[in-house]
Design an enzyme around this catalytic site. Structure first.
Site, PDB file in Angstrom:
ATOM      1  N   GLU A 102       0.820  -1.216   0.000  1.00  0.00           N
ATOM      2  CA  GLU A 102       0.000   0.000   0.000  1.00  0.00           C
ATOM      3  C   GLU A 102       0.854   1.265   0.000  1.00  0.00           C
ATOM      4  O   GLU A 102       0.580   2.219  -0.738  1.00  0.00           O
ATOM      5  CB  GLU A 102      -0.931  -0.019   1.219  1.00  0.00           C
ATOM      6  CG  GLU A 102      -1.673   1.280   1.493  1.00  0.00           C
ATOM      7  CD  GLU A 102      -2.633   1.691   0.377  1.00  0.00           C
ATOM      8  OE1 GLU A 102      -3.155   2.819   0.450  1.00  0.00           O
ATOM      9  OE2 GLU A 102      -2.855   0.899  -0.560  1.00  0.00           O
ATOM     10  N   HIS A 105       2.582   1.933  -3.314  1.00  0.00           N
ATOM     11  CA  HIS A 105       1.586   2.511  -4.222  1.00  0.00           C
ATOM     12  C   HIS A 105       1.439   4.013  -3.966  1.00  0.00           C
ATOM     13  O   HIS A 105       1.393   4.814  -4.911  1.00  0.00           O
ATOM     14  CB  HIS A 105       0.251   1.797  -4.011  1.00  0.00           C
ATOM     15  CG  HIS A 105      -0.879   2.352  -4.822  1.00  0.00           C
ATOM     16  ND1 HIS A 105      -0.901   2.344  -6.185  1.00  0.00           N
ATOM     17  CD2 HIS A 105      -2.039   2.955  -4.442  1.00  0.00           C
ATOM     18  CE1 HIS A 105      -2.008   2.896  -6.628  1.00  0.00           C
ATOM     19  NE2 HIS A 105      -2.720   3.292  -5.587  1.00  0.00           N
ATOM     20  N   HIS A 284     -20.810  -7.322 -16.567  1.00  0.00           N
ATOM     21  CA  HIS A 284     -19.477  -7.013 -17.083  1.00  0.00           C
ATOM     22  C   HIS A 284     -19.086  -7.981 -18.198  1.00  0.00           C
ATOM     23  O   HIS A 284     -18.572  -7.571 -19.245  1.00  0.00           O
ATOM     24  CB  HIS A 284     -18.460  -7.090 -15.941  1.00  0.00           C
ATOM     25  CG  HIS A 284     -17.039  -6.934 -16.383  1.00  0.00           C
ATOM     26  ND1 HIS A 284     -16.563  -5.800 -16.991  1.00  0.00           N
ATOM     27  CD2 HIS A 284     -15.974  -7.784 -16.296  1.00  0.00           C
ATOM     28  CE1 HIS A 284     -15.283  -5.939 -17.266  1.00  0.00           C
ATOM     29  NE2 HIS A 284     -14.898  -7.140 -16.859  1.00  0.00           N
ATOM     30  N   HIS A 342      -4.943  -8.589 -16.827  1.00  0.00           N
ATOM     31  CA  HIS A 342      -6.241  -8.122 -17.318  1.00  0.00           C
ATOM     32  C   HIS A 342      -6.414  -6.632 -17.012  1.00  0.00           C
ATOM     33  O   HIS A 342      -6.907  -5.868 -17.844  1.00  0.00           O
ATOM     34  CB  HIS A 342      -7.359  -8.937 -16.662  1.00  0.00           C
ATOM     35  CG  HIS A 342      -8.696  -8.777 -17.317  1.00  0.00           C
ATOM     36  ND1 HIS A 342      -8.944  -9.101 -18.627  1.00  0.00           N
ATOM     37  CD2 HIS A 342      -9.875  -8.295 -16.822  1.00  0.00           C
ATOM     38  CE1 HIS A 342     -10.209  -8.853 -18.920  1.00  0.00           C
ATOM     39  NE2 HIS A 342     -10.798  -8.347 -17.846  1.00  0.00           N
TER      40      HIS A 342
END
Length: 382
Positions: A102, A105, A284, A342
């Site tokens: 975290e 990031h 989706h 993805h």
């Protein structure tokens, strides 16, 4: 949070920006401004991919406060607090590994913020001196605004405990920031080396309309994909092409697409039923067919145009890989590497659709511009 912690975080952000800034400064490219734009775009792509990794490893609350970690500048300093949280819940949201994921990031995001501030400052200074079109400051200033807004949603992601609509909006803002940087990079490239006039201008209007439609369709799919990820609905359909053995399984659209609610809860505070997760995944998955048709048609219409063909070719390739990685995520029961790929594929499609829109817009403008005729010498005039 103490002022010393904020200073330490600010220094960390500056250090994170030092390497890319040094690369730009020492680059052989004479146009440092253009180089900085593309370096910022590349790192923003990296940030989106790493943000997906952060989300997929459940590290979003690795440090349960913002902008620091337990009020401190890094997990080293917060070692005691993290150890206590990990001992109380070894598989919980706070562990040493998740805390570092975290915070890395956040450090990368701060570094990109510094790059965009540098970009905006450079643009304004050069614009005031020369008023050159290459340094028009509107877009860099808009980028700065997006970075500030993105930082706010990053804070709310933590303070509102991964509320799905906040996390999804955080993702969409990151994708928008990437698209704006790519558009700015396209402008800088075109100023240095203008795109040639298209020898087949008749079809450019159709390509331009399809490119705009592709951008809109992709934006919807990005929201739906983010909604799947932030609601942890990736495996709500366990097979393909059917969903849990049925073409149209039992689904709860009302609870699944209620936007303002806690993670895993309905708006009334009850646990979210599995049928709601199924609805999220199913929508989706099926809208991906719309994306495949629209982006595929766009690439096909752009292919005959020499100036658009390389982008169209790459878009078709990434689109095919994106479909395969989505299917593989279901068949292989959500392997982390495939899921991250993805997410990266979605960001690549944003880059390519943005580039195609810029090029089609520019070449259409060139084709529609009135042709300039050479003035007739006075001695030859009637």
């Amino acid at each position: 949070m103490q002022a010393s912690t904020l200073v330490q975080l600010g220094i960390t952000g500056l250090l994170a920006a030092c390497l890319p800034l040094s690369m730009v400064w020492m680059s052989a490219d004479a146009n440092k401004y253009r180089k900085l734009v593309w370096v910022a775009a590349f790192l923003t792509f990296d940030l989106i991919v790493f943000g997906g990794f952060t989300r997929l490893t459940d590290s979003g609350l690795g440090c349960p406060d913002w902008p620091g970690c337990y009020g401190l500048a890094n997990p080293f300093l917060a070692h005691e607090q993290i150890s206590a949280a990990q001992a109380a819940m070894p598989t919980g949201p706070v562990t040493h590994v998740k805390a570092w994921i975290e915070m890395i990031h956040r450090y990368l995001a701060m570094g990109i913020g510094v790059l965009i501030i540098t970009l905006m400052t450079k643009a304004w200074l050069q614009w005031r001196r020369s008023h050159e079109r290459a340094f028009a400051p509107l877009m860099p200033t808009l980028l700065f605004g997006f970075v500030c807004l993105q930082g706010a949603f990053g804070a709310w992601t933590v303070t509102l405990k991964l509320q799905p609509i906040i996390v999804t909006t955080h993702l969409l803002l990151g994708m928008t920031l990437l698209a704006l940087l790519v558009w700015l990079g396209g402008r800088e490239d075109n100023i240095i080396k203008p795109l040639p006039a298209d020898p087949r201008p008749a079809g450019l209007f159709a390509v331009r309309r399809l490119a705009l439609l592709s951008a809109a369709v992709l934006a919807v799919q990005l929201f739906l994909g983010g909604w799947v990820s932030t609601n942890y609905a990736t495996l709500a359909c366990s097979d393909f092409p059917a969903c849990n053995g049925s073409v149209v399984p039992p689904m709860d659209f009302e609870h699944g697409f209620t936007l303002w609610r806690e993670l895993g809860k309905t708006a009334a505070g009850h646990y979210l039923p599995f049928s709601a997760l199924t609805a999220i995944h199913w929508v989706h998955r099926n809208f991906a067919l719309v994306v495949l048709v629209v982006l595929g048609a766009t690439a096909a219409r752009a292919w005959p145009h020499a100036g658009l063909r390389p982008t169209a070719r790459r878009m078709a390739l990434v689109l095919g890989l994106q479909v395969m990685s989505g299917i593989a995520t279901v068949f292989l029961s959500f392997p982390l590497a495939i899921a991250v790929l993805h997410n990266a594929g979605a960001a690549l499609l944003v880059i390519l659709v943005t580039m195609l829109n810029y090029k089609a817009k520019h070449q259409l403008a060139v084709a529609q511009a009135p042709s300039r005729q050479e003035p007739t010498p006075a001695s030859l005039q009637p």
